[in-house]
Design a protein around this motif. Structure first.
Motif: not given
Lengths: 155, 186
Positions: A93-99, A20-22, A153-155, A24-27
Motif C-alpha cells: 500500500a504505497k500511498r498509505v506507507k508514504g503518509l 500501480y501507475h497512480q 498483469v505485468d506492470i 496506490f500499489l507497489d511491487d
C-alpha cells in the motif's frame, strides 16, 4: 467483437495497471499475488482485509491519543504509526506507507497540527485504497463467474 | 521371502531419496503484526516448510518450553529447525528472544533469523554478535526464505545421508544371506 470475458479481462488489466501507475500499489502487492494459487485462492484478499483492520484500529488509537490536547502521548502515536507503516509496506500500500512516513516525522518532532492533518490524510487514503481493491476483486469475481481466467498483469 | 526383502534393499542402495524424504523443515515464526504473520506463514508454506506462528516472544518461549513456568520436561521431542522473529515487538523484543534461545541448552543450536523493517546497522551488528544466523529486511522476500531453507536442508541432508548409510550397514549385518543373493543377481 469482444466477448464479455475479453471486455472484463481488459478492464481488469487496465484497472490494475492504473493502480500501480497512480501510486496506490507497489511491487510488494505483486509479490503477494505470486503467493496466491489454487491451494490459497483468497490469500491476497485475506491479507489486505487484515491490513484494513489494522488501519482502522491503529488510526483510531492515534486519533484518541491526539484528542488529549495538551497531553498527547506522542510515544503511543509513534509506535502506532510504526506498526501501520510496517503493515502497509508488507501489502504494497504505497500511498498509505508514504503518509505514515510523514506522520512519523511529525510525531518525532511533536508537531501536533502536522500529526492531526497527516492522520486525516492516512484515514482518507486507506479508505480510498479499500474501495479500489474492492472494485478490483469484484472484477475478478465477474471474470470467474463469466467463465474466464483472471489475466496475469505485468506492470 | 527373499523377493520381498531384496527390492527394498536395492532401493536403499541405489536411490536413498525413494526410501523416504526427510521431514520438512519446521519453522517457528514470531511477529506481533497480524499482517506479517499471515505473510511469513504463506512464504514458508510455499517453500514447503512446516510452520508454527506465534504473536509474541513470550509465546515463543512457552512453545519451546522455555517459559518462566515451564520445566524442560516433554519438550525433548520438539523439533524446530529455524526460528524467524520480528525485532520490534511489545514486551520482549526479538533481540531479547534471541538471547534467551542462545542461553538455553535445548535450543541454542537452532538458527535464529531476525526480521526488521528498519535498516539500522548497529542493530544488525548486535543481533549477529549475539548469534543470529541472519538479519532480513522487511518485507521479507520469497528468495530470502528459499535461500535459508536450502542452506538448512544441506545440513539436514548431511545427517539424513548419514542415517541412510547407517541403516544400510545395519541391514547388511542383519541379512547376510540376502546380500549374497543380491550380489549373485548382479
Amino acid at each position: 467483437m469482444d466477448t464479455l470475458i475479453a471486455q472484463l479481462q481488459r478492464q481488469f488489466r487496465d484497472y490494475t495497471i492504473s493502480l500501480y501507475h497512480q501510486g496506490f500499489l507497489d511491487d510488494q502487492f505483486t509479490e503477494l499475488k505470486k503467493l496466491q494459487d489454487e491451494c490459497s485462492p483468497d490469500f491476497v484478499a485475506e491479507v489486505v482485509t487484515l491490513f484494513f483492520e489494522d488501519c482502522e484500529k491503529l488510526i483510531s488509537n492515534m486519533a484518541r491519543a491526539l484528542d488529549q490536547a495538551g497531553n498527547v502521548d506522542f510515544k503511543l502515536v509513534g509506535s502506532s504509526v510504526h506498526q501501520l507503516k510496517g503493515s502497509s509496506s508488507s501489502v504494497g500500500a504505497k500511498r498509505v506507507k508514504g503518509l505514515c512516513i510523514t506522520l512519523k516525522e511529525c510525531c518525532d518532532s511533536q508537531n501536533y497540527e502536522g500529526c492531526v492533518r497527516c492522520l486525516q490524510q492516512v484515514d482518507i487514503e486507506y479508505k480510498t485504497l479499500k474501495a479500489k481493491l474492492q472494485d478490483l476483486f469484484n472484477l475478478e469475481q465477474q471474470i470467474v463467474q463469466a467463465g474466464g481466467r483472471i489475466p496475469q498483469v505485468d506492470i | 521371502m527373499a523377493e520381498v526383502l531384496l527390492p527394498r534393499k536395492m532401493e536403499i542402495a541405489n536411490d536413498p531419496s525413494k526410501f523416504g524424504s526427510p521431514d520438512p523443515l519446521h519453522v517457528l515464526a514470531v511477529d506481533d503484526s497480524h499482517v506479517d504473520r499471515k505473510f511469513i506463514e504463506r512464504l514458508l508454506r510455499v517453500s514447503s516448510c512446516k510452520v508454527t506462528v506465534v504473536d509474541s516472544a513470550t509465546r515463543a518461549l512457552q512453545y519451546l518450553g522455555l517459559g518462566v513456568e515451564e520445566k524442560s520436561v516433554g519438550f525433548e521431542d520438539l523439533k524446530v529447525n529455524l526460528i524467524m522473529t520480528d525485532y520490534s515487538m511489545p514486551g520482549m523484543t526479538g533481540y531479547e528472544l534471541l538471547k534467551k534461545i542462545k542461553e538455553s541448552s535445548a535450543f541454542r543450536q537452532v538458527p535464529v533469523v531476525i526480521m526488521s523493517s528498519e535498516n539500522i546497522l548497529p542493530r544488525i551488528d548486535r543481533c549477529l554478535e549475539e548469534g543470529a544466523e541472519d538479519f532480513l529486511l522487511k518485507p521479507v522476500k520469497l528468495s530470502d526464505v528459499k535461500r535459508l531453507r536450502d542452506s538448512l536442508m544441506k545440513v539436514e541432508d548431511l545427517s539424513f545421508t548419514k542415517s541412510i548409510q547407517k541403516r544400510e550397514l545395519e541391514t547388511e549385518n542383519a541379512y547376510p544371506v540376502h546380500s549374497q543373493l543380491k550380489r549373485a543377481k548382479i
